[in-house]
Design an enzyme around this catalytic site. Structure first.
Site, short mmCIF file in Angstrom:
data_model
loop_
_atom_site.label_atom_id
_atom_site.label_comp_id
_atom_site.label_asym_id
_atom_site.label_seq_id
_atom_site.Cartn_x
_atom_site.Cartn_y
_atom_site.Cartn_z
N LYS A 95 -44.31 -30.30 16.81
CA LYS A 95 -43.94 -30.89 18.04
C LYS A 95 -43.39 -29.44 18.63
O LYS A 95 -42.04 -29.11 18.41
CB LYS A 95 -42.86 -31.75 18.45
CG LYS A 95 -43.32 -33.35 18.30
CD LYS A 95 -42.39 -34.30 18.47
CE LYS A 95 -42.97 -35.52 18.66
NZ LYS A 95 -43.44 -36.21 17.27
N VAL A 112 -18.75 -35.37 -23.43
CA VAL A 112 -19.96 -35.74 -24.23
C VAL A 112 -20.15 -37.49 -24.01
O VAL A 112 -21.42 -37.78 -23.53
CB VAL A 112 -19.90 -35.12 -25.61
CG1 VAL A 112 -21.22 -35.97 -26.29
CG2 VAL A 112 -19.86 -33.71 -25.68
N MET A 136 -31.64 -27.59 19.02
CA MET A 136 -32.54 -27.60 20.04
C MET A 136 -31.95 -27.18 21.35
O MET A 136 -32.28 -27.69 22.42
CB MET A 136 -33.21 -29.04 20.35
CG MET A 136 -33.97 -29.43 18.96
SD MET A 136 -34.66 -31.17 18.98
CE MET A 136 -33.20 -32.20 18.99
N THR A 143 -29.84 -31.56 6.59
CA THR A 143 -30.10 -31.21 8.10
C THR A 143 -29.42 -29.93 8.37
O THR A 143 -28.44 -29.49 7.82
CB THR A 143 -29.08 -32.42 8.92
OG1 THR A 143 -29.20 -31.91 10.32
CG2 THR A 143 -27.57 -32.50 8.39
N GLY A 175 -38.80 -31.16 9.25
CA GLY A 175 -37.68 -30.23 9.10
C GLY A 175 -36.38 -31.22 8.98
O GLY A 175 -36.34 -32.13 9.78
N GLY A 176 -35.39 -30.76 8.22
CA GLY A 176 -34.14 -31.16 8.53
C GLY A 176 -34.08 -32.63 7.85
O GLY A 176 -34.54 -32.71 6.84
N ASP A 177 -33.51 -33.48 8.54
CA ASP A 177 -33.11 -35.01 7.93
C ASP A 177 -33.91 -35.83 8.97
O ASP A 177 -34.02 -35.71 10.28
CB ASP A 177 -31.67 -35.25 8.09
CG ASP A 177 -31.70 -36.74 7.40
OD1 ASP A 177 -31.24 -36.98 6.14
OD2 ASP A 177 -31.54 -37.83 8.41
N ASP A 237 -44.61 -31.47 10.01
CA ASP A 237 -44.05 -30.70 11.33
C ASP A 237 -44.01 -29.33 11.11
O ASP A 237 -44.03 -28.95 9.55
CB ASP A 237 -42.53 -31.07 11.70
CG ASP A 237 -42.46 -32.55 12.33
OD1 ASP A 237 -43.60 -32.87 12.35
OD2 ASP A 237 -41.24 -32.93 12.40
#
Length: 419
Positions: A229, A33, A344, A290, A260-262, A207
């Protein structure tokens, strides 16, 4: 002098915000606490002294760098001398009562954690969003206050409660840009700060891998620009994205670049940051989960595991081994014993697998391919380096997909599928 008891159910309270910057506050007690109270006091930048023979490890970690002073003994009368505010948070009601009595005599407001009726102040359920502070008193019911606070903060984050004043840019000053990592796709995996930035935006450049449902909830006056992209397909040039960020910010808009991601993991976020800095536009970076770690994790695959691997490498597979633009030392990666995560890399997977085997990875090394990570269509296929090309073809795997190479793929545990 004992504090006058107050029925917590009466809800009688005068709400006020204490400005405790550099003011002395004493917390008596060193348990969980006390730790929660200290965390809030430090956020208000108070000078906090904890009086307790022992403290939690988390509190002790604050003592080392000097954020908190620790008096390593039980409470004694006089410990509140010079205090502006006090908290009695021991597990001994008699000690808490004594602290509250000293506070009453010294005209120091005191929150007694174990007995609200004997407290001269009630601590609200507090939440913060930027410079906006939400404090809720629940008429003596702390859980009720927490529920209302959380609902208000959630509404501010998702835009269902509008903070129009927070959107305004005062005095005609330039706008700003926030580079937000949206996570692997599920809107629930974006950070709280990222969701707040999106909810407050005037312009969003998004994106196709960013959480699309967040865009659907934006007010009609928010401009949404498609900056996708597509793999080996249509795309908006990075130079155009940079120019749009600067253009809208200079027009006084709050601009969010939603990815998207980082932003800094194969997201070209640094290029956008550099463009904003060069143009004199204020820019903030909000990291995201990510997909290199999050997507395997959602499939129950850790990138590291005690006693099994001490390293993992995240590599872009957008160009194959041997390509003139490739910067990856595939031979070095093949010699590693740890985990390799490929982003990718669906179309180039056959060439990458062949290069890893050629340079030393065993053909039977396990591989897991996680497609559509964090979405309702997420699915995982398991294979080996030798069979990866055939598996991808047979299963019809298309981007987005993350694939993982290494012994961690053999680990299996039931996981809750994405909702």
């Amino acid at each position: 002098m004992k504090p006058t008891p107050v029925d917590p159910g009466s809800g009688v309270v005068y709400p006020v915000g204490l400005r405790l910057l550099d003011r002395h506050v004493v917390v008596v007690g060193g348990g969980q606490v006390a730790h929660r109270r200290v965390a809030g006091l430090l956020e208000a930048r108070a000078r906090v002294t904890v009086v307790s023979p022992v403290v939690t490890p988390a509190l002790e970690a604050l003592v080392g760098p000097g954020e908190v002073a620790w008096v390593r003994r039980p409470y004694r009368p006089g410990d509140l001398d010079g205090a502006w505010y006090a908290v009695a948070a021991t597990d001994d009601p008699e000690v808490n009562a004594t602290v509250a009595e000293e506070a009453e005599r010294s005209r120091v407001f005191c929150a007694r954690a174990d007995d609200r009726s004997a407290s001269s102040v009630w601590t609200p359920a507090v939440g913060r969003q930027g410079d906006l502070v939400v404090g809720v008193h629940g008429g003596g019911d702390p859980q009720r206050a927490v529920g209302v606070r959380d609902a208000v903060l959630a509404g501010l984050s998702d835009g269902s409660i509008r903070d129009d004043a927070g959107r305004e840019v005062a005095g005609g000053r330039p706008g700003s840009v926030v580079l937000v990592g949206g996570g692997p796709g599920d809107p629930g995996l974006i950070t709280v700060r990222g969701q707040q930035a999106v909810a407050q935006a005037d312009v969003v450049l998004a994106d196709h891998l960013a959480p699309q449902s967040l865009l659907a909830s934006l007010p009609a006056e928010v401009e949404v620009i498609d900056a996708s992209k597509l793999p080996r397909g249509r795309y908006m040039a990075q130079e155009q994205i940079n120019a749009l960020l600067v253009e809208h910010a200079r027009a006084g808009k709050r601009v969010v670049r939603l990815k998207g991601g980082d932003p800094f993991v194969f997201g070209r976020g640094m290029e956008e940051l550099e463009a904003c800095v060069a143009a004199g536009v204020p820019v903030e970076v909000v990291p995201g989960v990510t997909s290199a770690i999050g997507v395997p994790g959602l499939a129950g695959i850790p990138v590291t595991h005690r006693g099994l691997t001490h390293e993992f490498v995240v590599v872009s597979g957008h160009v194959p081994p041997g390509h003139p633009q490739s910067l990856v030392d595939w031979a070095a990666l093949a010699r590693l014993r740890g985990t390799v995560v490929v982003l990718m890399g669906v179309d180039t997977a056959p060439a990458i697998a062949a290069a890893l085997v050629e340079h030393g990875r065993a053909p039977e090394t396990p591989v897991a391919v996680v497609a559509d990570g964090s979405t309702p269509t997420q699915h995982t296929v398991r294979t080996t380096l030798a069979d990866l090309a055939k598996t991808l073809a047979d299963e019809g795997i298309r981007p987005p997909a993350v694939w993982v190479v290494g012994e961690v793929v053999r680990l299996t545990a039931p996981v809750v599928p994405p909702h």
